[in-house]
Design an enzyme around this catalytic site. Sequence first.
Site, PDB file in Angstrom:
ATOM      1  N   HIS A  12      -0.538   0.230  -3.881  1.00 25.84           N
ATOM      2  CA  HIS A  12      -0.537   1.559  -4.519  1.00 25.84           C
ATOM      3  C   HIS A  12       0.722   1.802  -5.363  1.00 25.84           C
ATOM      4  O   HIS A  12       1.102   2.947  -5.581  1.00 25.84           O
ATOM      5  CB  HIS A  12      -0.720   2.661  -3.453  1.00 25.84           C
ATOM      6  CG  HIS A  12       0.377   2.699  -2.409  1.00 25.84           C
ATOM      7  ND1 HIS A  12       0.139   3.049  -1.093  1.00 25.84           N
ATOM      8  CD2 HIS A  12       1.719   2.446  -2.475  1.00 25.84           C
ATOM      9  CE1 HIS A  12       1.278   2.997  -0.416  1.00 25.84           C
ATOM     10  NE2 HIS A  12       2.251   2.653  -1.234  1.00 25.84           N
ATOM     11  N   HIS A  59       4.894   9.450   0.822  1.00 21.62           N
ATOM     12  CA  HIS A  59       6.231   8.932   0.522  1.00 21.62           C
ATOM     13  C   HIS A  59       7.227  10.052   0.255  1.00 21.62           C
ATOM     14  O   HIS A  59       8.204   9.877  -0.478  1.00 21.62           O
ATOM     15  CB  HIS A  59       6.200   8.020  -0.704  1.00 21.62           C
ATOM     16  CG  HIS A  59       5.299   6.831  -0.616  1.00 21.62           C
ATOM     17  ND1 HIS A  59       3.931   6.914  -0.638  1.00 21.62           N
ATOM     18  CD2 HIS A  59       5.584   5.512  -0.523  1.00 21.62           C
ATOM     19  CE1 HIS A  59       3.401   5.697  -0.573  1.00 21.62           C
ATOM     20  NE2 HIS A  59       4.382   4.838  -0.504  1.00 21.62           N
ATOM     21  N   HIS A 193       6.895  -5.991   0.731  1.00 22.34           N
ATOM     22  CA  HIS A 193       7.848  -5.501  -0.252  1.00 22.34           C
ATOM     23  C   HIS A 193       8.968  -4.725   0.406  1.00 22.34           C
ATOM     24  O   HIS A 193       8.793  -4.143   1.466  1.00 22.34           O
ATOM     25  CB  HIS A 193       7.194  -4.677  -1.367  1.00 22.34           C
ATOM     26  CG  HIS A 193       6.493  -3.401  -0.992  1.00 22.34           C
ATOM     27  ND1 HIS A 193       5.431  -3.342  -0.137  1.00 22.34           N
ATOM     28  CD2 HIS A 193       6.694  -2.116  -1.404  1.00 22.34           C
ATOM     29  CE1 HIS A 193       4.996  -2.086  -0.044  1.00 22.34           C
ATOM     30  NE2 HIS A 193       5.763  -1.319  -0.799  1.00 22.34           N
ATOM     31  N   GLU A 240       3.645  -0.924   5.368  1.00 19.99           N
ATOM     32  CA  GLU A 240       2.428  -0.235   4.902  1.00 19.99           C
ATOM     33  C   GLU A 240       1.156  -0.993   5.304  1.00 19.99           C
ATOM     34  O   GLU A 240       0.061  -0.458   5.206  1.00 19.99           O
ATOM     35  CB  GLU A 240       2.482  -0.027   3.382  1.00 19.99           C
ATOM     36  CG  GLU A 240       3.514   1.015   2.992  1.00 19.99           C
ATOM     37  CD  GLU A 240       3.695   1.190   1.484  1.00 19.99           C
ATOM     38  OE1 GLU A 240       4.369   2.149   1.092  1.00 19.99           O
ATOM     39  OE2 GLU A 240       3.178   0.366   0.697  1.00 19.99           O
TER      40      GLU A 240
HETATM   41  C1  DHB Z   1       6.637   0.398  -5.094  1.00 19.03           C
HETATM   42  C2  DHB Z   1       5.821   0.087  -4.015  1.00 19.03           C
HETATM   43  C3  DHB Z   1       5.409   1.105  -3.150  1.00 19.03           C
HETATM   44  O1  DHB Z   1       4.631   0.887  -2.046  1.00 19.03           O
HETATM   45  C4  DHB Z   1       5.779   2.420  -3.377  1.00 19.03           C
HETATM   46  O2  DHB Z   1       5.321   3.374  -2.545  1.00 19.03           O
HETATM   47  C5  DHB Z   1       6.615   2.736  -4.449  1.00 19.03           C
HETATM   48  C6  DHB Z   1       7.034   1.715  -5.318  1.00 19.03           C
HETATM   49  C7  DHB Z   1       7.064  -0.667  -6.037  1.00 19.03           C
HETATM   50  O3  DHB Z   1       6.917  -1.875  -5.735  1.00 19.03           O
HETATM   51  O4  DHB Z   1       7.565  -0.338  -7.131  1.00 19.03           O
HETATM   52 FE    FE Z   2       4.327   2.690  -0.880  1.00 19.68          FE
END
Ligand code: DHB
Ligand code: FE
Length: 284
Positions: A12, A59, A193, A240
């Site tokens: 997302h 978030h 991530h 997540e």
């Molecule tokens: C990114 C990934 C995310 O899950 C998020 O909530 C905000 C930014 C990203 O990789 O830029």
């Molecule tokens: Fe996210």
Amino acid sequence: MSEIVGGIFTSHVPGIGAAIAKGLQQDPYWKPFFDGFVPVHQFLEREKPDVAVVFYNDHGLNFFLDKMPTFAIGAAADYRHEDEGWGIGGFKPFVGHPALSWHIIEQVVGDEFDPVTCQSMLVDHGVCVPFELCWPDAKAWPVKLVPICINTVQHPLPSPKRALALGRSVGKALESWPGDEKIVVLGTGGLSHQLDGERAGHINVDYDKFCLRNIVADPEALTQHDTLDIVELAGSQGVEILNWLAARGALTGSVRELAHNYHVPISNTAAATLLVENHATVHA
Ligand code: DHB
Ligand code: FE
């Protein structure tokens, strides 16, 4: 009777929303990611679901660190986005399904979960970006929304086992819903991530492949790691995957993967898309 037609699992990343707004789907950076949605569009065109039950994490748009529910379920008649500071917006408003939301809440509370119930709620990129990916040409969203939030932001987080169990409880509610809607389940976020700190940019292809290999046929395999293990393995936002596990739990029938796509990197993220069909099992 209602029917759970399948599940869509997707990243997302807010940058995806910006890429859509700029029409960059065929750009060499973005194309390998957007191409993963061709089978999703075909599936949605074929199945034409009426409702989307979306497991995601807020978030900071609706819940901030001062008030952070472990689980929250939307029961509003409508939902909208507001500026999150990512430079994305203009998302179409969402129509809710309060009767189904309350049916789900009754079931999960009956199963001894304690969600916050939200009769007004903003939805952030965790919902809006996946909707744009799934229904890129829609003038208005073709599905009603039931948003279900899982805390993946402020520790202590719910365990993977608990997220899967919540999803299974929601799945029970969907199975017993007396309406005649077709329901699609979404799980958003991931895969590995980390956006900040010394390990910013951390990606773990081996762990992501492990998740993609097991989430359909053996979701319990993902519960062998606790949330701190997952932070270590997948990065602080890689947790997540809890949203994916809950969504998987809500697919209560016989499930089969139809397609998946995995592409590194999109922004700071290992971006993945997984499409699963679900056929109700007949209970004796
Ligand atoms: C990114 C990934 C995310 O899950 C998020 O909530 C905000 C930014 C990203 O990789 O830029
Ligand atoms: Fe996210």
